[in-house]
Design a protein around this motif. Structure first.
Motif, PDB file in Angstrom:
ATOM      1  N   ALA A  19       8.410 -31.692 -90.514  1.00 46.49           N
ATOM      2  CA  ALA A  19       9.751 -32.283 -90.484  1.00 46.49           C
ATOM      3  C   ALA A  19       9.700 -33.569 -89.678  1.00 46.49           C
ATOM      4  CB  ALA A  19      10.732 -31.299 -89.860  1.00 46.49           C
ATOM      5  N   LYS A  20      10.437 -34.560 -90.107  1.00 44.69           N
ATOM      6  CA  LYS A  20      10.432 -35.854 -89.415  1.00 44.69           C
ATOM      7  C   LYS A  20      11.256 -35.813 -88.139  1.00 44.69           C
ATOM      8  CE  LYS A  20       7.841 -38.160 -92.207  1.00 44.69           C
ATOM      9  NZ  LYS A  20       6.524 -38.534 -91.818  1.00 44.69           N
ATOM     10  N   ALA A  21      12.413 -35.203 -88.192  1.00 44.91           N
ATOM     11  CA  ALA A  21      13.277 -35.136 -87.015  1.00 44.91           C
ATOM     12  C   ALA A  21      13.439 -33.670 -86.627  1.00 44.91           C
ATOM     13  CB  ALA A  21      14.633 -35.749 -87.307  1.00 44.91           C
ATOM     14  N   ALA A  22      13.212 -33.368 -85.342  1.00 42.37           N
ATOM     15  CA  ALA A  22      13.332 -31.977 -84.907  1.00 42.37           C
ATOM     16  C   ALA A  22      13.590 -31.916 -83.408  1.00 42.37           C
ATOM     17  CB  ALA A  22      12.070 -31.220 -85.259  1.00 42.37           C
ATOM     18  N   ASP A  23      14.136 -30.768 -82.988  1.00 38.69           N
ATOM     19  CA  ASP A  23      14.374 -30.497 -81.574  1.00 38.69           C
ATOM     20  C   ASP A  23      13.329 -29.510 -81.084  1.00 38.69           C
ATOM     21  OD1 ASP A  23      16.676 -32.098 -81.524  1.00 38.69           O
ATOM     22  OD2 ASP A  23      17.913 -30.456 -82.267  1.00 38.69           O
ATOM     23  N   TYR A  24      12.877 -29.711 -79.849  1.00 33.13           N
ATOM     24  CA  TYR A  24      11.817 -28.904 -79.256  1.00 33.13           C
ATOM     25  C   TYR A  24      12.232 -28.440 -77.868  1.00 33.13           C
ATOM     26  CZ  TYR A  24       8.826 -30.833 -82.915  1.00 33.13           C
ATOM     27  OH  TYR A  24       8.280 -31.180 -84.126  1.00 33.13           O
ATOM     28  N   VAL A  25      11.699 -27.272 -77.468  1.00 37.05           N
ATOM     29  CA  VAL A  25      11.844 -26.768 -76.102  1.00 37.05           C
ATOM     30  C   VAL A  25      10.457 -26.834 -75.470  1.00 37.05           C
ATOM     31  CG1 VAL A  25      12.303 -24.732 -74.684  1.00 37.05           C
ATOM     32  CG2 VAL A  25      13.798 -25.277 -76.599  1.00 37.05           C
ATOM     33  N   VAL A  26      10.381 -27.386 -74.270  1.00 34.19           N
ATOM     34  CA  VAL A  26       9.105 -27.518 -73.566  1.00 34.19           C
ATOM     35  C   VAL A  26       8.573 -26.129 -73.215  1.00 34.19           C
ATOM     36  CG1 VAL A  26       7.980 -28.412 -71.496  1.00 34.19           C
ATOM     37  CG2 VAL A  26       9.701 -29.795 -72.676  1.00 34.19           C
ATOM     38  N   ASP A  27       7.312 -25.884 -73.527  1.00 29.18           N
ATOM     39  CA  ASP A  27       6.671 -24.586 -73.291  1.00 29.18           C
ATOM     40  C   ASP A  27       5.922 -24.593 -71.962  1.00 29.18           C
ATOM     41  OD1 ASP A  27       5.555 -22.087 -73.454  1.00 29.18           O
ATOM     42  OD2 ASP A  27       4.097 -22.610 -74.997  1.00 29.18           O
ATOM     43  N   TYR A  28       6.673 -24.549 -70.850  1.00 35.16           N
ATOM     44  CA  TYR A  28       6.012 -24.475 -69.544  1.00 35.16           C
ATOM     45  C   TYR A  28       5.654 -23.031 -69.211  1.00 35.16           C
ATOM     46  CZ  TYR A  28       9.795 -22.374 -66.852  1.00 35.16           C
ATOM     47  OH  TYR A  28      10.706 -21.501 -66.357  1.00 35.16           O
ATOM     48  N   GLN A  29       6.407 -22.064 -69.726  1.00 32.26           N
ATOM     49  CA  GLN A  29       6.153 -20.659 -69.401  1.00 32.26           C
ATOM     50  C   GLN A  29       4.814 -20.188 -69.940  1.00 32.26           C
ATOM     51  OE1 GLN A  29       9.821 -18.962 -70.888  1.00 32.26           O
ATOM     52  NE2 GLN A  29      10.598 -18.766 -68.794  1.00 32.26           N
ATOM     53  N   GLY A  56      12.803 -28.149 -70.114  1.00 30.64           N
ATOM     54  CA  GLY A  56      13.249 -29.357 -70.791  1.00 30.64           C
ATOM     55  C   GLY A  56      13.310 -29.203 -72.288  1.00 30.64           C
ATOM     56  N   THR A  57      13.887 -30.213 -72.884  1.00 32.59           N
ATOM     57  CA  THR A  57      13.989 -30.285 -74.336  1.00 32.59           C
ATOM     58  C   THR A  57      13.696 -31.718 -74.760  1.00 32.59           C
ATOM     59  OG1 THR A  57      16.354 -30.790 -74.239  1.00 32.59           O
ATOM     60  CG2 THR A  57      15.742 -28.456 -74.487  1.00 32.59           C
ATOM     61  N   PHE A  58      13.291 -31.852 -75.992  1.00 38.35           N
ATOM     62  CA  PHE A  58      13.174 -33.201 -76.550  1.00 38.35           C
ATOM     63  C   PHE A  58      13.431 -33.156 -78.042  1.00 38.35           C
ATOM     64  CE2 PHE A  58       8.767 -31.656 -76.478  1.00 38.35           C
ATOM     65  CZ  PHE A  58       8.251 -32.027 -77.715  1.00 38.35           C
ATOM     66  N   SER A  59      13.915 -34.269 -78.547  1.00 37.84           N
ATOM     67  CA  SER A  59      14.092 -34.481 -79.980  1.00 37.84           C
ATOM     68  C   SER A  59      13.120 -35.574 -80.361  1.00 37.84           C
ATOM     69  CB  SER A  59      15.519 -34.940 -80.285  1.00 37.84           C
ATOM     70  OG  SER A  59      16.435 -33.947 -79.937  1.00 37.84           O
ATOM     71  N   TYR A  60      12.447 -35.393 -81.471  1.00 38.61           N
ATOM     72  CA  TYR A  60      11.476 -36.383 -81.903  1.00 38.61           C
ATOM     73  C   TYR A  60      11.665 -36.638 -83.383  1.00 38.61           C
ATOM     74  CZ  TYR A  60       7.026 -38.676 -82.795  1.00 38.61           C
ATOM     75  OH  TYR A  60       6.053 -39.572 -83.159  1.00 38.61           O
ATOM     76  N   ASP A  61      11.774 -37.906 -83.717  1.00 38.79           N
ATOM     77  CA  ASP A  61      11.944 -38.328 -85.098  1.00 38.79           C
ATOM     78  C   ASP A  61      10.912 -39.410 -85.378  1.00 38.79           C
ATOM     79  OD1 ASP A  61      12.704 -39.245 -87.579  1.00 38.79           O
ATOM     80  OD2 ASP A  61      14.836 -39.346 -87.101  1.00 38.79           O
ATOM     81  N   GLU A  62       9.827 -39.021 -86.020  1.00 39.85           N
ATOM     82  CA  GLU A  62       8.733 -39.951 -86.279  1.00 39.85           C
ATOM     83  C   GLU A  62       9.161 -41.138 -87.142  1.00 39.85           C
ATOM     84  OE1 GLU A  62       4.051 -39.359 -86.828  1.00 39.85           O
ATOM     85  OE2 GLU A  62       5.285 -38.271 -88.282  1.00 39.85           O
TER      86      GLU A  62
END
Length: 186
Positions: A19-29, A56-62
């Motif tokens: 997917a080009k645009a998506a939301d992510y949750v940082v996997d620190y655990q 944290g969270t991030f959205s990335y749209d290549e």
């Protein structure tokens, strides 16, 4: 028949394309992300450490890098320099003052594509109740399916802050940060 084959092939192609645009949750655990730091110790050597708890969270749209966003919240009491007595001092009012300022935050305001998977992430970093603009030089490490049925995307970044910019009584100069962020797509 040809239309059916073409339609099936196109659906198969779309299914394997990320997917080009998506939301992510940082996997620190899962220990797949880290916030590391180093600072000169009296000008003789490097003191290194990390923050063990953050989220944290991030959205990335290549296809539209400028639409990407990052938000990170660091538990300052989780500072770990591999020395219990020093960590007590780092948590004290001389440095992080964790009883008063339990979190540090970063929220992006701009993400710029520098080409070849490199990004410049500009944002507001708040530490000790003081907010300053910060730029994180970032490189995309990779992305893809994980063994647990999820999809992951990872970046590595570097930045630095001046201790004096955040009101430190003791100023040993710059604190250098190495950030390794792996996110799980939501």
């Amino acid at each position: 028949m040809n239309k059916l084959l073409i339609s099936t092939a196109l659906l198969g192609l779309v299914a394997v394309m990320p997917a080009k645009a998506a939301d992510y949750v940082v996997d620190y655990q899962g220990a797949h992300a880290s916030v590391n730091f180093k600072v000169k110790h009296l000008g003789y050597s490097w003191l290194t450490g990390r923050f063990n708890k953050f989220e944290g969270t991030f959205s990335y749209d290549e296809s539209n890098i400028a639409a990407s966003k990052v938000t990170i919240k660091i538990d300052t009491a989780s500072v770990d320099s591999n020395h219990a007595e020093r960590d007590k001092h780092l948590k004290s009012g001389d440095f992080l003052d964790v009883s008063k300022f339990s979190t540090a935050t970063f929220e992006s305001t701009k993400v710029a594509d520098k080409g070849n998977g490199k990004l410049a992430i500009t944002g507001n970093f708040t530490l000790q109740g003081i907010t300053k603009e910060l730029v994180i030089d970032t490189v995309k490490i990779g992305e893809g399916d994980d063994p647990w049925g999820g999809y992951r995307l990872g970046f590595s970044g570097t930045t630095s802050i001046k201790m004096s910019d955040f009101g430190y009584k003791s100023d040993f100069g710059e604190i250098l940060f190495d950030l390794h962020i792996e996110g799980v797509r939501q």
